[in-house]
Design an enzyme around this catalytic site. Sequence first.
Site, PDB file in Angstrom:
ATOM      1  N   ARG A   1     -14.996  -0.022 -40.003  1.00 40.88           N
ATOM      2  CA  ARG A   1     -16.362   0.239 -40.461  1.00 40.88           C
ATOM      3  C   ARG A   1     -17.422  -0.508 -39.654  1.00 40.88           C
ATOM      4  O   ARG A   1     -18.611  -0.254 -39.817  1.00 40.88           O
ATOM      5  CB  ARG A   1     -16.483  -0.106 -41.949  1.00 40.88           C
ATOM      6  CG  ARG A   1     -15.661   0.841 -42.798  1.00 40.88           C
ATOM      7  CD  ARG A   1     -15.740   0.497 -44.266  1.00 40.88           C
ATOM      8  NE  ARG A   1     -17.014   0.860 -44.836  1.00 40.88           N
ATOM      9  CZ  ARG A   1     -17.341   0.652 -46.111  1.00 40.88           C
ATOM     10  NH1 ARG A   1     -16.484   0.075 -46.919  1.00 40.88           N
ATOM     11  NH2 ARG A   1     -18.505   1.013 -46.557  1.00 40.88           N
TER      12      ARG A   1
ATOM     13  N   ARG B   1     -33.015 -17.153 -64.890  1.00 39.53           N
ATOM     14  CA  ARG B   1     -32.586 -15.908 -64.229  1.00 39.53           C
ATOM     15  C   ARG B   1     -32.148 -14.887 -65.261  1.00 39.53           C
ATOM     16  O   ARG B   1     -31.356 -15.186 -66.143  1.00 39.53           O
ATOM     17  CB  ARG B   1     -31.441 -16.195 -63.259  1.00 39.53           C
ATOM     18  CG  ARG B   1     -31.884 -16.920 -62.009  1.00 39.53           C
ATOM     19  CD  ARG B   1     -30.742 -16.894 -61.003  1.00 39.53           C
ATOM     20  NE  ARG B   1     -31.055 -17.680 -59.829  1.00 39.53           N
ATOM     21  CZ  ARG B   1     -31.207 -17.146 -58.604  1.00 39.53           C
ATOM     22  NH1 ARG B   1     -31.071 -15.851 -58.428  1.00 39.53           N
ATOM     23  NH2 ARG B   1     -31.482 -17.914 -57.578  1.00 39.53           N
TER      24      ARG B   1
ATOM     25  N   PRO C   1     -12.484  -8.483 -46.902  1.00 42.69           N
ATOM     26  CA  PRO C   1     -12.053  -9.862 -47.042  1.00 42.69           C
ATOM     27  C   PRO C   1     -13.054 -10.695 -47.814  1.00 42.69           C
ATOM     28  O   PRO C   1     -14.244 -10.683 -47.511  1.00 42.69           O
ATOM     29  CB  PRO C   1     -11.957 -10.358 -45.605  1.00 42.69           C
ATOM     30  CG  PRO C   1     -12.273  -9.202 -44.732  1.00 42.69           C
ATOM     31  CD  PRO C   1     -13.014  -8.232 -45.568  1.00 42.69           C
ATOM     32  N   GLU C   2     -12.553 -11.405 -48.780  1.00 38.26           N
ATOM     33  CA  GLU C   2     -13.340 -12.430 -49.436  1.00 38.26           C
ATOM     34  C   GLU C   2     -12.822 -13.767 -48.918  1.00 38.26           C
ATOM     35  O   GLU C   2     -12.033 -13.793 -47.978  1.00 38.26           O
ATOM     36  CB  GLU C   2     -13.211 -12.308 -50.955  1.00 38.26           C
ATOM     37  CG  GLU C   2     -13.678 -10.941 -51.439  1.00 38.26           C
ATOM     38  CD  GLU C   2     -13.713 -10.815 -52.955  1.00 38.26           C
ATOM     39  OE1 GLU C   2     -13.974 -11.825 -53.630  1.00 38.26           O
ATOM     40  OE2 GLU C   2     -13.470  -9.705 -53.451  1.00 38.26           O
TER      41      GLU C   2
ATOM     42  N   HIS D   1     -10.021   1.289 -33.267  1.00 37.20           N
ATOM     43  CA  HIS D   1     -11.002   0.360 -33.832  1.00 37.20           C
ATOM     44  C   HIS D   1     -10.736  -1.086 -33.446  1.00 37.20           C
ATOM     45  O   HIS D   1     -11.206  -1.997 -34.122  1.00 37.20           O
ATOM     46  CB  HIS D   1     -11.046   0.522 -35.348  1.00 37.20           C
ATOM     47  CG  HIS D   1     -11.455   1.902 -35.766  1.00 37.20           C
ATOM     48  ND1 HIS D   1     -12.709   2.403 -35.503  1.00 37.20           N
ATOM     49  CD2 HIS D   1     -10.766   2.883 -36.388  1.00 37.20           C
ATOM     50  CE1 HIS D   1     -12.772   3.648 -35.975  1.00 37.20           C
ATOM     51  NE2 HIS D   1     -11.611   3.952 -36.505  1.00 37.20           N
TER      52      HIS D   1
END
Length: 271
Positions: free
Chosen positions: A110, A152, A2-3, A91
Amino acid sequence: MPELPEVETTRRGIAPYLEGQAVQSLLVRESRLRWPIPAHLTSTLAGAQVLQVSRRGKFLLIQTDRGTALSHLGMSGSLRVLTRPEAPEKHDHFDLITDAGSIIRYRDPRRFGALLWAGEDHSTHPMIARMGPEPLSDDFDGQHLFAHSRGRKGAVKNFIMNGEIVVGVGNIYACESLFSAAIHPRRPAGRISLARYELLADEIKKVLAKAIEMGGTTLRDFVNGSGQAGYFKQSLNVYDREGQPCVGCAKPIRREVIGQRSTYFCAGCQR
DNA sequence: AGACAGACCTGTGAGC
DNA sequence: TGCTCACAGGTCTGTC
């Protein structure tokens, strides 16, 4: 997994079942997530009133009259609402159960996700305190990216995925917004003009907003609060499209590893 | 300070 | 069918 759009989709799905409700219990089946679920949470949350479910970056904030619980979905986590009991699967690591009988079930194969406790002021929690601005807020714009990128030398893709610069931009939406802004993902962050950063910031906002509208991106296992997939995958221009023709110039989309992550781009359109 | 690799964990799909 | 390998939406930690 998920973002930001997927977390926001989840928030919208579970909020109506939590806000204004009392927590009956927190049932923990497996506390070993990225960090252990604090042992006191079960007693701390029992009887708490949920005031609001909000989001900061990819964290869901469950604000109660006793403090705020933080939940992160990691790579493979999901939260969904059960209106009637279902047998937990392998899970399904915790359930948050309300007095009204709703079950908010967390699944995460996970176990990169988390359930933490932040007490009264979540903004000072170590996971939250150093976060950059929300990409969909007015605090985030091209000037912000430009100012923080000077000097950067690292790739711009890693720069926009850095949560201290801006939160919520993960691998999918980093690739997609760089494509939309026609910027090569390897370009050093410090060598991009203000004008191009203004375009990039706009594209980040657009791609995230559109993904939220479409219920997020389901690659394999993302589901919203109702257990349904998101539809944004159909709108992806480059992510997971290696070898397929660019929608702009028809050259094949390339995949390269940047910052240890698969990165998809069009070498013709992005400079 | 910033750039990079490694770590955490399980499942899935490809290739042999 | 079964083995091995690469890879997966995140992000913290340690090293240079």
